[in-house]
Design an enzyme around this catalytic site. Structure first.
Site: not given
Ligand code: CMP
Length: 140
Positions: A11, A51, A114, A117, A128
């Site tokens: 990311k 998403y 974070n 993904h 995906e």
């Molecule tokens: P990812 O695995 O990319 O899938 C959805 C993303 O939403 C997740 O990782 C997080 O980085 C992001 N995200 C942001 N806020 C939240 C939240 N409160 N709960 C879950 N995912 C979140």
């Protein structure tokens, strides 16, 4: 045990801090093989489409803005039980809950930024992967 493929995104928070290699090293150390990889800057439409399952979630708009805030590296990873293996090496979505040694524990800045993904199932991995790669771009 079976060889399978999963989908990964490094990311914008990680590319910004020049951690593409460090994250990829963690994936490779976990036994995953990068069989496709490209650095892209997602459009808003791409991020919203990717998403789409989260469209109704309160964090959706912020998530899309973050994912288009800089380049990402999309990858196809291959290995024994690749989906589960990748989820283990990524660690929990919220880095505060991630185990020691995982990518998110070591690198993530927040639940949104974070660092990575990863697909949550083989079925979603196929969807995906097809979202970003043509079959001929994947070389196992
Ligand atoms: P990812 O695995 O990319 O899938 C959805 C993303 O939403 C997740 O990782 C997080 O980085 C992001 N995200 C942001 N806020 C939240 C939240 N409160 N709960 C879950 N995912 C979140």
């Amino acid at each position: 045990m079976s060889t399978e493929r999963t989908f990964s995104i490094i990311k914008p928070d990680a590319t910004r801090r020049n951690l593409t290699g460090a994250v990829t090293a963690k994936l490779e150390e976990a036994g995953l093989r990068v069989v496709a990889s490209k650095r892209i800057h997602m459009s808003k439409e791409q991020a919203e489409g990717f998403y789409g399952v989260h469209r109704e979630r309160p964090f959706f708009n912020d998530l899309v803005s973050f994912m288009i805030s800089g380049p990402v590296v999309v990858q196809v990873l291959e290995g024994e039980n690749a989906v589960l293996k990748n989820r283990e090496v990524m660690g929990a979505t919220n880095p505060a809950n991630a185990d020691a040694g995982t990518i998110r524990k070591e690198f993530a800045e927040s639940i949104e930024a974070n660092s990575v993904h990863g697909s949550d199932s083989a079925e979603n991995a196929a969807i995906e992967i097809a979202f970003f790669f043509k079959p001929e771009e994947i070389v196992g």
